[in-house]
Design a protein around this motif. Structure first.
Motif, PDB file in Angstrom:
ATOM      1  N   GLU A   1      -0.680   7.458  28.139  1.00 24.49           N
ATOM      2  CA  GLU A   1       0.765   7.279  28.320  1.00 24.49           C
ATOM      3  C   GLU A   1       1.521   8.601  28.437  1.00 24.49           C
ATOM      4  N   SER A   2       0.800   9.716  28.520  1.00 28.39           N
ATOM      5  CA  SER A   2       1.444  11.028  28.606  1.00 28.39           C
ATOM      6  C   SER A   2       2.176  11.168  29.942  1.00 28.39           C
ATOM      7  N   GLU A   3       3.386  11.708  29.882  1.00 23.96           N
ATOM      8  CA  GLU A   3       4.147  11.955  31.101  1.00 23.96           C
ATOM      9  C   GLU A   3       3.675  13.229  31.791  1.00 23.96           C
ATOM     10  N   ARG A   4       2.958  14.067  31.062  1.00 27.86           N
ATOM     11  CA  ARG A   4       2.420  15.308  31.626  1.00 27.86           C
ATOM     12  C   ARG A   4       0.917  15.153  31.850  1.00 27.86           C
ATOM     13  N   PRO A   5       0.336  15.946  32.754  1.00 26.39           N
ATOM     14  CA  PRO A   5      -1.128  15.955  32.878  1.00 26.39           C
ATOM     15  C   PRO A   5      -1.754  16.373  31.540  1.00 26.39           C
ATOM     16  N   VAL A   6      -2.970  15.906  31.290  1.00 26.46           N
ATOM     17  CA  VAL A   6      -3.653  16.196  30.033  1.00 26.46           C
ATOM     18  C   VAL A   6      -5.027  16.800  30.327  1.00 26.46           C
ATOM     19  N   LEU A   7      -5.324  17.909  29.677  1.00 26.94           N
ATOM     20  CA  LEU A   7      -6.655  18.506  29.714  1.00 26.94           C
ATOM     21  C   LEU A   7      -7.352  18.138  28.415  1.00 26.94           C
ATOM     22  N   LEU A   8      -8.481  17.415  28.514  1.00 25.84           N
ATOM     23  CA  LEU A   8      -9.255  17.066  27.328  1.00 25.84           C
ATOM     24  C   LEU A   8     -10.521  17.893  27.289  1.00 25.84           C
ATOM     25  N   ASP A   9     -10.787  18.466  26.131  1.00 26.08           N
ATOM     26  CA  ASP A   9     -11.997  19.243  25.874  1.00 26.08           C
ATOM     27  C   ASP A   9     -12.876  18.427  24.931  1.00 26.08           C
TER      28      ASP A   9
ATOM     29  N   SER B   1     -23.167  15.905  28.285  1.00 27.59           N
ATOM     30  CA  SER B   1     -23.336  17.307  27.913  1.00 27.59           C
ATOM     31  C   SER B   1     -21.977  17.858  27.526  1.00 27.59           C
ATOM     32  N   ILE B   2     -21.988  18.815  26.620  1.00 26.43           N
ATOM     33  CA  ILE B   2     -20.736  19.437  26.207  1.00 26.43           C
ATOM     34  C   ILE B   2     -20.857  20.954  26.337  1.00 26.43           C
ATOM     35  N   PRO B   3     -19.752  21.632  26.544  1.00 24.86           N
ATOM     36  CA  PRO B   3     -18.413  21.080  26.670  1.00 24.86           C
ATOM     37  C   PRO B   3     -18.204  20.358  28.001  1.00 24.86           C
ATOM     38  N   THR B   4     -17.432  19.277  27.938  1.00 21.60           N
ATOM     39  CA  THR B   4     -16.975  18.584  29.135  1.00 21.60           C
ATOM     40  C   THR B   4     -15.455  18.636  29.113  1.00 21.60           C
ATOM     41  N   LEU B   5     -14.869  19.070  30.217  1.00 28.66           N
ATOM     42  CA  LEU B   5     -13.410  19.108  30.372  1.00 28.66           C
ATOM     43  C   LEU B   5     -13.019  18.034  31.372  1.00 28.66           C
ATOM     44  N   ILE B   6     -12.034  17.218  31.018  1.00 28.80           N
ATOM     45  CA  ILE B   6     -11.536  16.175  31.911  1.00 28.80           C
ATOM     46  C   ILE B   6     -10.020  16.298  32.005  1.00 28.80           C
ATOM     47  N   VAL B   7      -9.509  16.246  33.234  1.00 36.01           N
ATOM     48  CA  VAL B   7      -8.060  16.269  33.461  1.00 36.01           C
ATOM     49  C   VAL B   7      -7.603  14.852  33.774  1.00 36.01           C
ATOM     50  N   PHE B   8      -6.550  14.415  33.068  1.00 32.57           N
ATOM     51  CA  PHE B   8      -5.945  13.096  33.281  1.00 32.57           C
ATOM     52  C   PHE B   8      -4.559  13.284  33.870  1.00 32.57           C
TER      53      PHE B   8
ATOM     54  N   LYS C   1      -0.436  18.826  28.652  1.00 33.04           N
ATOM     55  CA  LYS C   1      -0.876  18.675  27.274  1.00 33.04           C
ATOM     56  C   LYS C   1      -2.360  19.019  27.203  1.00 33.04           C
ATOM     57  N   VAL C   2      -2.780  19.608  26.092  1.00 35.63           N
ATOM     58  CA  VAL C   2      -4.184  19.947  25.877  1.00 35.63           C
ATOM     59  C   VAL C   2      -4.665  19.253  24.609  1.00 35.63           C
ATOM     60  N   GLY C   3      -5.790  18.541  24.742  1.00 33.95           N
ATOM     61  CA  GLY C   3      -6.356  17.849  23.596  1.00 33.95           C
ATOM     62  C   GLY C   3      -7.827  18.144  23.446  1.00 33.95           C
ATOM     63  N   LYS C   4      -8.333  17.988  22.223  1.00 29.88           N
ATOM     64  CA  LYS C   4      -9.756  18.185  21.949  1.00 29.88           C
ATOM     65  C   LYS C   4     -10.317  16.929  21.307  1.00 29.88           C
ATOM     66  N   VAL C   5     -11.510  16.551  21.780  1.00 32.50           N
ATOM     67  CA  VAL C   5     -12.214  15.375  21.263  1.00 32.50           C
ATOM     68  C   VAL C   5     -13.535  15.853  20.672  1.00 32.50           C
ATOM     69  N   ASN C   6     -13.688  15.720  19.360  1.00 33.24           N
ATOM     70  CA  ASN C   6     -14.951  16.051  18.700  1.00 33.24           C
ATOM     71  C   ASN C   6     -15.913  14.892  18.949  1.00 33.24           C
ATOM     72  N   VAL C   7     -16.962  15.124  19.745  1.00 34.26           N
ATOM     73  CA  VAL C   7     -17.859  14.031  20.142  1.00 34.26           C
ATOM     74  C   VAL C   7     -18.658  13.471  18.970  1.00 34.26           C
ATOM     75  N   ASP C   8     -18.847  14.263  17.917  1.00 34.35           N
ATOM     76  CA  ASP C   8     -19.545  13.750  16.731  1.00 34.35           C
ATOM     77  C   ASP C   8     -18.691  12.735  15.984  1.00 34.35           C
ATOM     78  N   GLU C   9     -17.383  12.933  15.993  1.00 26.16           N
ATOM     79  CA  GLU C   9     -16.465  12.043  15.279  1.00 26.16           C
ATOM     80  C   GLU C   9     -15.942  10.920  16.163  1.00 26.16           C
ATOM     81  N   GLU C  10     -15.937  11.123  17.477  1.00 26.22           N
ATOM     82  CA  GLU C  10     -15.376  10.156  18.417  1.00 26.22           C
ATOM     83  C   GLU C  10     -16.423   9.745  19.456  1.00 26.22           C
TER      84      GLU C  10
END
Length: 103
Positions: free
Chosen positions: A17-25, A72-79, A52-61
């Motif tokens: 729902e972000s109005e700005r693009p999001v970079l997820l790490d 494979s990590i790191p994986t960066l995805i732009v939304f 917006k920049v966000g981080k997703v810990n793959v062990d926790e999520e």
């Protein structure tokens, strides 16, 4: 702007729902290349207000990692507008990450 910790609980509001693009790490604390990319991602977040920049810990999520087929990590995805529009696997220099965000 600071980096947002993304979880399955806040993913919808912070990313979809972000109005700005999001970079997820997508990262993990034990991942060497992730530790190389992390300061670059933090720097990008501090320098740019347009997204917006966000981080997703793959062990926790694990659920989010599975949902986006992170193998494979790191994986960066732009939304943009709630959709994943580009992704990249492995450590990348700052210029390459910024180029992903331009697209």
């Amino acid at each position: 702007m600071s980096v947002v910790t993304i979880t399955k609980d806040n993913f919808k509001t912070e990313v979809l729902e972000s109005e700005r693009p999001v970079l997820l790490d997508f990262w993990a604390p034990w991942c060497g290349p992730c530790r190389m990319v992390s300061p670059v991602v933090d720097e990008i977040a501090a320098e740019n207000e347009g997204f917006k920049v966000g981080k997703v810990n793959v062990d926790e999520e694990e659920e989010l990692a599975r949902q986006f087929r992170v193998m494979s990590i790191p994986t960066l995805i732009v939304f943009r507008e709630g959709r994943a529009v580009t992704s990249s696997v492995g450590a990348k220099p700052k210029a390459a990450i910024l180029k992903m965000l331009e697209g």
